[in-house]
Design an enzyme around this catalytic site. Structure first.
Site, PDB file in Angstrom:
ATOM      1  N   ARG A  27      43.637  18.057  55.158  1.00  0.00           N
ATOM      2  CA  ARG A  27      43.239  18.959  54.076  1.00  0.00           C
ATOM      3  C   ARG A  27      42.892  20.391  54.474  1.00  0.00           C
ATOM      4  O   ARG A  27      42.821  21.260  53.629  1.00  0.00           O
ATOM      5  CB  ARG A  27      42.064  18.338  53.301  1.00  0.00           C
ATOM      6  CG  ARG A  27      42.531  17.248  52.365  1.00  0.00           C
ATOM      7  CD  ARG A  27      41.377  16.450  51.838  1.00  0.00           C
ATOM      8  NE  ARG A  27      40.739  15.729  52.938  1.00  0.00           N
ATOM      9  CZ  ARG A  27      39.665  14.957  52.807  1.00  0.00           C
ATOM     10  NH1 ARG A  27      39.084  14.837  51.638  1.00  0.00           N
ATOM     11  NH2 ARG A  27      39.160  14.323  53.838  1.00  0.00           N
ATOM     12  N   ARG A  36      49.660  17.539  48.529  1.00  0.00           N
ATOM     13  CA  ARG A  36      48.714  16.623  47.875  1.00  0.00           C
ATOM     14  C   ARG A  36      48.557  16.902  46.381  1.00  0.00           C
ATOM     15  O   ARG A  36      48.110  16.041  45.638  1.00  0.00           O
ATOM     16  CB  ARG A  36      47.355  16.668  48.575  1.00  0.00           C
ATOM     17  CG  ARG A  36      47.256  15.778  49.767  1.00  0.00           C
ATOM     18  CD  ARG A  36      47.140  14.294  49.415  1.00  0.00           C
ATOM     19  NE  ARG A  36      45.772  13.921  49.067  1.00  0.00           N
ATOM     20  CZ  ARG A  36      45.391  13.492  47.882  1.00  0.00           C
ATOM     21  NH1 ARG A  36      46.254  13.378  46.898  1.00  0.00           N
ATOM     22  NH2 ARG A  36      44.133  13.161  47.667  1.00  0.00           N
TER      23      ARG A  36
HETATM   24  O1  1CP Z   1      38.038   9.839  61.414  1.00  0.00           O
HETATM   25  C1  1CP Z   1      38.166   8.863  62.171  1.00  0.00           C
HETATM   26  O2  1CP Z   1      37.256   8.237  62.718  1.00  0.00           O
HETATM   27  C2  1CP Z   1      39.563   8.439  62.468  1.00  0.00           C
HETATM   28  C3  1CP Z   1      39.854   7.056  62.057  1.00  0.00           C
HETATM   29  C4  1CP Z   1      40.096   7.017  60.579  1.00  0.00           C
HETATM   30  C5  1CP Z   1      39.213   6.619  59.576  1.00  0.00           C
HETATM   31  C6  1CP Z   1      37.770   6.185  59.724  1.00  0.00           C
HETATM   32  C7  1CP Z   1      41.327   7.342  59.988  1.00  0.00           C
HETATM   33  C8  1CP Z   1      42.515   7.758  60.773  1.00  0.00           C
HETATM   34  N1  1CP Z   1      41.196   7.110  58.639  1.00  0.00           N
HETATM   35  C9  1CP Z   1      39.920   6.684  58.349  1.00  0.00           C
HETATM   36  C10 1CP Z   1      39.408   6.300  57.000  1.00  0.00           C
HETATM   37  C11 1CP Z   1      39.589   7.337  55.967  1.00  0.00           C
HETATM   38  N2  1CP Z   1      40.796   7.841  55.599  1.00  0.00           N
HETATM   39  C12 1CP Z   1      38.609   7.990  55.185  1.00  0.00           C
HETATM   40  C13 1CP Z   1      37.119   7.664  55.152  1.00  0.00           C
HETATM   41  C14 1CP Z   1      36.298   8.185  56.242  1.00  0.00           C
HETATM   42  C15 1CP Z   1      34.915   7.622  56.031  1.00  0.00           C
HETATM   43  O3  1CP Z   1      34.767   6.400  55.831  1.00  0.00           O
HETATM   44  O4  1CP Z   1      33.965   8.416  56.048  1.00  0.00           O
HETATM   45  C16 1CP Z   1      39.259   8.911  54.348  1.00  0.00           C
HETATM   46  C17 1CP Z   1      38.646   9.830  53.355  1.00  0.00           C
HETATM   47  C18 1CP Z   1      40.656   8.802  54.640  1.00  0.00           C
HETATM   48  C19 1CP Z   1      41.753   9.554  53.972  1.00  0.00           C
HETATM   49  C20 1CP Z   1      42.648  10.337  54.841  1.00  0.00           C
HETATM   50  N3  1CP Z   1      43.299   9.859  55.968  1.00  0.00           N
HETATM   51  C21 1CP Z   1      43.081  11.667  54.608  1.00  0.00           C
HETATM   52  C22 1CP Z   1      42.674  12.535  53.435  1.00  0.00           C
HETATM   53  C23 1CP Z   1      43.442  12.084  52.271  1.00  0.00           C
HETATM   54  C24 1CP Z   1      43.533  13.112  51.210  1.00  0.00           C
HETATM   55  O5  1CP Z   1      42.702  13.093  50.293  1.00  0.00           O
HETATM   56  O6  1CP Z   1      44.456  13.934  51.265  1.00  0.00           O
HETATM   57  C25 1CP Z   1      43.994  11.993  55.621  1.00  0.00           C
HETATM   58  C26 1CP Z   1      44.741  13.292  55.782  1.00  0.00           C
HETATM   59  C27 1CP Z   1      44.111  10.843  56.479  1.00  0.00           C
HETATM   60  C28 1CP Z   1      45.019  10.759  57.631  1.00  0.00           C
HETATM   61  C29 1CP Z   1      44.586  10.067  58.849  1.00  0.00           C
HETATM   62  N4  1CP Z   1      43.543   9.167  58.938  1.00  0.00           N
HETATM   63  C30 1CP Z   1      43.441   8.738  60.230  1.00  0.00           C
HETATM   64  C31 1CP Z   1      44.470   9.358  60.999  1.00  0.00           C
HETATM   65  C32 1CP Z   1      44.680   9.158  62.490  1.00  0.00           C
HETATM   66  C33 1CP Z   1      45.204  10.148  60.129  1.00  0.00           C
HETATM   67  C34 1CP Z   1      46.513  10.867  60.458  1.00  0.00           C
HETATM   68  C35 1CP Z   1      46.460  12.325  60.447  1.00  0.00           C
HETATM   69  C36 1CP Z   1      45.955  13.024  61.670  1.00  0.00           C
HETATM   70  O7  1CP Z   1      45.055  12.577  62.379  1.00  0.00           O
HETATM   71  O8  1CP Z   1      46.513  14.110  61.903  1.00  0.00           O
END
Ligand code: 1CP
Length: 349
Positions: A27, A36
């Protein structure tokens, strides 16, 4: 493939310190926000051509040394038959959280990621094709504890109280849950390696809520089969946040690289970890430094690189994901700074 990022994962010397960022696609980028506004997050994840484009353009516009698969740790829940969605502004929401052993027994013991998560495998193939030999691709999965926490809490949690209550009240159900999740994670990661990833990061993002004693009893035994199955096919980065006293136990559980968050002193932790033999480390600038004064960001970056000095086996990263309010120009500046300063330090006498 050969690349300084992979060399550093294996603990070999490199001409500069390789760098990438957790959540480098997301984001904080205007291009991502534009996508998005047209598609939901899961639509992005499930359209391999778009997922590949997001991963590649994030990596190439920043000039980092590795791309990471565009997906999420929660997509594996689909393969487990567990319904969830990403609610606006509130993160993930699991429709029916796990309550007891009966719910655990509904989790399949054998998953086939090539069918239930075929879109992930296709995204990997397309991302690899687009990257060519320029930079490696990191695949990933959530680790069993972190996945269990989402399944039991039903979403994000501050204190992980329901997860701990489950773990402390029914050891048998916990063992069954962690065994099933570990098997699924293992199959998922092996399928990602078959599809072409060059490295794996195992995200145990929330395990820092546990004490060393709990980690040893309730987490570590379930990680062994995962690390053992991967062996040395590709390097594995084992990452967690929040509790530096778990790091030596994580190292013993497995992984070629230990991912360290910003609460710990990386040089000090590294020295402690190396008392059991050489190991690579990843980290660990506070992601919030990108939101502050630019001079301080530079100062902290250079002081981390200087503290590491010429030691091989350091991958530069933030202690956790890039915060959504970060300025993309600054992130790019940080990549250049890491490359230039680490090269200068390596060539100094
Ligand atoms: O942050 C970490 O610890 C990394 C592990 C992790 C976790 C806990 C990923 C990997 N996803 C998540 C859960 C998650 N995914 C949450 C909740 C976090 C929490 O519980 O507080 C949320 C809000 C997401 C959504 C998400 N994932 C977004 C935003 C979505 C949107 O609204 O546009 C995005 C861009 C991701 C991508 C993502 N998640 C994780 C990875 C490795 C990636 C790939 C992108 C990258 O790292 O470049």
């Amino acid at each position: 493939m050969a690349h300084p990022f992979l060399d550093a994962c294996w603990g070999k010397a490199t001409p500069y310190t390789p760098v990438w960022f957790m959540r480098q696609a997301g984001r904080y980028q205007p291009e991502y926000r534009a996508l998005r506004s047209r598609f939901s997050f899961m639509e992005l994840c499930k359209t391999p051509s778009i997922a590949a484009q997001i991963a590649v353009s994030a990596a190439e516009s920043l000039g980092v040394d590795a791309a990471i698969l565009f997906s999420d740790i929660l997509v594996i829940l689909e393969a487990l038959g567990i319904g969830f969605e990403f609610t606006k502004g509130e993160g993930p929401c699991i429709r029916t959280p796990l309550r007891d052993i009966r719910d655990v027994e509904r989790i399949p013991t054998e998953i086939d990621p090539n069918s239930s998560l075929h879109y992930v495998m296709e995204a990997i193939q397309l991302t690899k094709e687009a990257l060519g030999d320029r930079i490696p691709l990191i695949g990933f999965s959530g680790a069993p504890f972190t996945l269990a926490s989402y399944l039991i809490e039903g979403g994000s949690s501050r204190d992980h109280a329901r997860t701990k209550a489950f773990m402390y009240s029914d050891r048998g159900a916990w063992r069954e849950l962690m065994t099933r999740l570990a098997e699924a994670v293992k199959r998922y990661l092996l399928a990602q390696i078959d599809a072409g990833v060059d490295c794996i990061q195992l995200f145990d993002s929330w395990v820092g809520a546990l004490s060393p004693e709990d980690y040893t009893e309730f987490v570590q035994p379930y990680l062994h089969p995962i690390f053992e199955a991967i062996g040395n096919q590709v390097p594995v980065i084992h990452f967690a946040t929040g509790n530096p006293s778990l790091l030596p136990l994580m190292r013993r559980a497995g992984g070629h690289v230990i991912g360290i968050d910003h609460r710990a002193s990386l040089p000090r932790v590294w020295q402690e970890l190396e008392s059991e033999g050489p190991i690579a480390v990843q980290g660990n600038l506070d992601p919030a430094l990108l939101l502050g004064d630019e001079a301080l960001l530079k100062e902290r970056t250079i002081s981390l690189l200087e503290a590491v000095g010429k030691r091989p086996g350091h991958i530069f990263n933030l202690g956790h994901g890039i915060l959504p309010s970060s300025d993309p120009q600054r992130v790019r500046m940080l990549v250049d700074l890491v490359h230039e300063e680490s090269n200068r330090i390596r060539n100094s006498s």
